[in-house]
Every structure is written in structure tokens, then in C-alpha cells.
Design a protein around this motif. Structure first.
Motif: not given
Length: 544
Positions: A145-160, A176-187
Motif C-alpha cells: 500500500l503506497v500512501l503518497l502524502g497527507d497521511q495526517v492533517y496538521a493544519d485541518e484538524t477534526s472536531p474531536a 489555534g486549532t492546528e497542531v503545535a508540538d510533538y505531543q499533538e502530532y502523536t494525537h
């Protein structure tokens, strides 16, 4: 007892070895035990309070399939006790001329909400692929399975995720509602990869990954002016370093073979200390200040199929007068890998998150914009061009005209002569629809004998507004082509040396493409996720 926080992800697989990625709840020894006796273990390494392991599995038998379990400090943690899915397995290839290689690819996956909630962008194509495989575990499935980018969206987060962020910090403060640091990326990775269907799918189908802009931020490295502006933003450095660190942990190291990992200095440095955070942060900082010091691109061979995954984000040259999609060393690497051992592969796949061949209007608009930004029409037009480039995402291969032509030349060379492969396919995503395009070379030019295709498939799980759909369709039209040439003439941008035409699509929806490569034959299929949460075959065609 250690718990399994994330994973397992089956990443690298060849005839006799594999790697399995996990995150554990505390330091431990992680093991994979296969039913056929193959096994492997690795101690976890720590990054910012999280504990990971990439477990090398050896002793596998070519051409077989075996179930496996994951054990942490002696206690079994996978498969889950209440799992409704079949056991996770490792299928090893036994490559010969009759063995097909199935490559499924796509990009742009916004995390799906829980199954009992309304999904505003429709069913997730990965969820539906998982359901198909689970319903027939002995049937056909992707070899990779070749995943070609945007596996996560650091700048467009979900309501949850926004609710989770609000419990952690004040969202009125940037970013704001974008991720800021490593811990938030892990989420973000928890939200995406703990999806039950996707979690099982990634545990049983090997995967290759590369980042695109939303893994860090929209329009990442669009231009030198963009980068200079972002470096003045107080939260940017932490965001970038965290994005690169989390990508390295969750995606990059799993792309590498056990042999490559054994000689990787960063992997060794992170694992050599009780807490690898500083070593990984130093690496990410070096990648930021000196992008040429790091290579995110990589090569994978699947029998007589060669995949070159190319970094088209961090490897750019942004100076307007030397603008290039790939820095010189990166372009040299791509050339060397494409031309190495010619005759040893029947199909060459070039994975680049951004399409090489675009609708003609968009291609010409991006070339026009690049000409304006480098000053072809003066400073006023250059300022206008820079503003337009950011607003309209004009940053694909067409926005780097010299790189566009260089890739065309490389493809022509790799696809010519007695050792030419049957097909050369550029696999891309990013543009939230799917299409097939084929180039042609002018009379008198060295044209490849291989069939060359641009195969674009996106999104896996996202949407595109109706107005943009109309724009993409118009971009392929005869009138769109005429309008595009007018843009190009205004910018004093020359016409590309090759021509191309759309031969399939455009298709809109959540979807995946699959290449089935057997000998010198190639079959392409497009599957779309329908309202019934099933994959429906939308197109199928023989390429060679």
C-alpha cells in the motif's frame, strides 16, 4: 505490563524478512512471533515520553503466509482479544515471471469519524479496502500500500481533535486549532491509525509512505518568500521540527529495509540513549537548516518492479532564479536509481506526491506564475505572482519548469533502448481527484519505447468543492488549453517540450488505484468507496 498504544504496522516485507512498527505504553522488549517459527525482537526507544519499536522479523519462507502475534515483555497484546477481524498475517513474495505484484496507492486521508457518526466527506476508501480483505482473507490483496502524502492533517484538524486541543491549551493563541508540538502530532496518528479497520489493514498489508504539505502545513515550501515569512512566525519552528520528528518516527523508518536501518546513523543515535528526543530533534533541526543533508526519498524493489519514492517537499531549491523541485543531489539520486541495473526491472514506478502532468490550463497557469515570480514582467507582477501562488496552490512540477523538463528527459532515457521497461508510471495524489494522462514526445526527439503514464489518485478520504471539480474538468478542455497558452505567452514562458492528453477520468470521490504487474503486463484498476461502505470498480484498463 506494557500495553500496545498504536500499531502494529507491517511495513517492509521481502522474501525472508519484514519489519513491524509498534508504540508501547512504557519501555519494554517488543517481539513478533509467527506461527511458522519466524520471529524478531527489539527494545523500545523513547521520543518525548513515547516508546516505539521497529521489530525486524527474520526466518520467513518465500512465497508463504503466516499469522503473527505481538508480545510486549512476554505478554501478548496483538491480536486484540475481541477483534472481529481475521488474524494479521505476513505474506512473503516468491518473485518469478508469473508472480503478479499488486500496488495500491492513493493520498490525502483525513481521519474518519467513528463508524456510528456522520461522515461529512463520505466513506473512507481504506476502511472499505479493509472490509473487502477481511471478508475474503485468502483472496487477492495488495502486495504493498503506497500512501503518497497527507497521511495526517496538521493544519485541518477534526472536531474531536479540536476538542482535545482545547482541553490542553487556549485555542485563541496561535496556532489555534492546528497542531503545535510533538505531543499533538502523536494525537493525530492515534486518531488516524486507531480507526479499527485501518489499524487491522495496516497490520496485514505492507506499506510505503511519503509526506506532502498537510503533514506539516498547507503549501509547505511553496517559495523562498513563503519560507522567510513562516520563519518569522513564533510557533513555526516548533511545528516544523515536531512534524519532521513525528514523520521520522511514524512513517520514515518503516520505509527502510533492515539492512538500511542497520547502517542509519540517526536510527542508531536515537536508540543508543535512554531518551532519543534530543538526538532526533537535532536531526530535524539539521533537516530544516540544511535540507541537502537529509534524504527522505528511498527505493524499493518488488521483484522486477522498481519503486522510487521521491521527496518533493523538503528537497526543493526555492531561490527564484534557481528554482527546482529537487536539489541537485536529490535529482542525481533519482537519476542514478532510475538508470541503475537497467534491464533488471520491467516496470518503473516514480512516487511523487505532486502530479507531474496536470490539466493543461493548470500547467500553463503554474508556468506563467513561476515566470512572473522570477521577474519576467517586473516587480509589480512578481508581487502579484507570489500572492497568487500561495492563494491558488501553484506549486506542482509545472511551477518548477526546469524540473518538469528534467523529469521528462529522465523518463525518456530510462524508457528507451534494449533494456527499456514495459511501463514507467508516475504515481501521484494531492489534487483530490483521479485521472490517467499520457505524454508524447515531438517528432525527432528521443521518445521512450516504454509506455509512460501519469496515474493520479486522490483523495483516500477527503472532498473537493463542486466549483473545483468544474475547474479541473475545464482545465482539460480545448478552451482551457487555449486560455492556458495565453497565460504562458503573457509570462513569456515557453511551451513544454512534450505534449500529453488525458486518457482516463477525471473521477471524483474517495478512491484507490491498483496496478497489477505481471511480467511485462500491467493492469490498472480504480476503486471508489460508495455509500454502502464498499469498494466499487469504477474503471479498469490494460496498460501493457
Amino acid at each position: 505490563m506494557a500495553r500496545l498504544r498504536l500499531g502494529p504496522l507491517l511495513r517492509y516485507v521481502d522474501e525472508e524478512t519484514a519489519t513491524v512498527w509498534v508504540e508501547a505504553s512504557r519501555p519494554c522488549v517488543a517481539e513478533v512471533r509467527c506461527a511458522d517459527g519466524a520471529s524478531g525482537s527489539a527494545p523500545t526507544f523513547q521520543v518525548d515520553g513515547h516508546h516505539y519499536a521497529l521489530i525486524p522479523v527474520s526466518g520467513l519462507t518465500p512465497g508463504t503466509e503466516t499469522t503473527y502475534e505481538v508480545v510486549l515483555d512476554g505478554g501478548g497484546v496483538w491480536p486484540l482479544a475481541d477483534s472481529p477481524y481475521p488474524p494479521s498475517t505476513i505474506r512473503t513474495p516468491a518473485y518469478d515471471t508469473d508472480t503478479p505484484v499488486r500496488v495500491t496507492f492513493g493520498s490525502c486521508r483525513w481521519a474518519a469519524p467513528p463508524a456510528d457518526e456522520h461522515d461529512p466527506v463520505g466513506p473512507d476508501a481504506l476502511d472499505t479496502l479493509a472490509a473487502r480483505i477481511a471478508a475474503d482473507p485468502d483472496g487477492e490483496r495488495p502486495d504493498v500500500l503506497v500512501l503518497l502524502g497527507d497521511q495526517v492533517y496538521a493544519d485541518e484538524t477534526s472536531p474531536a481533535t479540536r476538542q482535545w486541543l482545547a482541553r490542553r491549551r487556549d485555542l485563541s493563541d496561535p496556532p489555534g486549532t492546528e497542531v503545535a508540538d510533538y505531543q499533538e502530532y502523536t494525537h493525530l496518528y492515534y486518531e488516524s491509525w486507531l480507526d479499527p479497520e485501518v489499524r487491522w489493514l495496516l497490520s496485514t498489508v505492507p506499506s510505503c509512505m511519503i509526506f506532502d504539505d498537510h503533514d506539516v502545513i498547507d503549501d509547505w515550501n511553496t517559495s523562498a518568500a513563503w519560507l522567510a515569512d513562516m520563519r518569522e512566525v513564533p510557533w513555526w519552528r516548533e511545528r516544523l521540527l515536531s512534524g519532521l520528528m513525528s514523520y521520522w518516527v511514524h512513517q520514515h523508518i518503516g520505509n527502510l529495509s533492515p539492512a538500511a536501518l542497520a547502517t542509519d546513523p540517526v536510527y542508531a543515535a536515537v536508540r543508543a540513549t535512554p531518551d532519543g528526543t534530543d538526538a532526533l530533534r537535532e536531526f530535524a533541526a539539521r533537516a530544516d537548516t540544511d535540507p541537502a543533508s537529509v534524504r527522505w526519498s528511498y527505493r524499493r524493489d518488488f521483484g522486477r518492479v522498481r519503486l522510487l519514492m521521491v521527496d518533493t517537499r523538503a528537497a526543493r531549491v526555492l531561490d527564484e532564479q534557481r528554482r527546482a523541485m529537487l536539489a541537485p543531489d536529490e535529482a542525481k539520486w533519482l537519476r542514478e536509481q532510475a538508470l541503475a541495473d537497467r534491464g533488471s526491472y520491467d516496470h518503473l514506478l516514480i512516487g511523487t506526491s505532486l502530479p507531474w502532468l496536470l490539466p493543461h490550463l493548470i500547467h500553463d497557469a503554474e508556468g506563467w506564475n513561476a515566470a512572473l515570480c522570477r521577474g519576467e514582467r517586473g516587480r509589480r507582477w512578481a508581487r502579484f505572482g507570489e500572492d497568487l501562488r500561495r492563494r491558488a496552490d501553484l506549486e506542482h512540477w509545472a511551477a518548477f519548469p526546469a524540473s518538469f523538463e528534467a523529469l521528462a528527459d529522465l523518463i525518456a532515457e530510462a524508457g528507451s533502448g534494449d533494456a527499456a521497461p514495459a511501463t514507467i508510471s508516475v504515481l501521484s495524489g494531492d489534487v483530490h481527484h483521479a485521472y490517467v494522462a499520457e505524454p508524447s514526445w515531438p517528432a525527432g526527439a528521443e521518445a521512450p519505447s516504454a509506455r509512460v503514464l501519469q496515474l493520479t489518485c486522490s483523495p483516500v478520504h477527503n472532498s473537493v468543492p463542486a466549483s473545483i471539480r468544474v475547474g479541473f474538468r475545464f482545465g482539460w478542455s480545448r478552451f482551457g488549453r487555449v486560455l492556458g497558452r495565453r497565460f504562458a505567452r503573457h509570462g513569456r514562458a515557453g511551451a513544454p517540450r512534450i505534449a500529453w492528453r488525458r486518457t482516463g477520468g477525471p473521477w471524483f470521490g474517495n478512491q484507490l488505484m491498483t496496478l497489477t504487474l505481471r511480467g511485462r503486463g500491467a493492469l490498472l484498476a480504480l476503486d471508489q468507496a460508495d455509500a454502502g461502505r464498499e469498494l466499487v470498480r469504477a474503471d479498469e484498463r490494460r496498460l501493457a
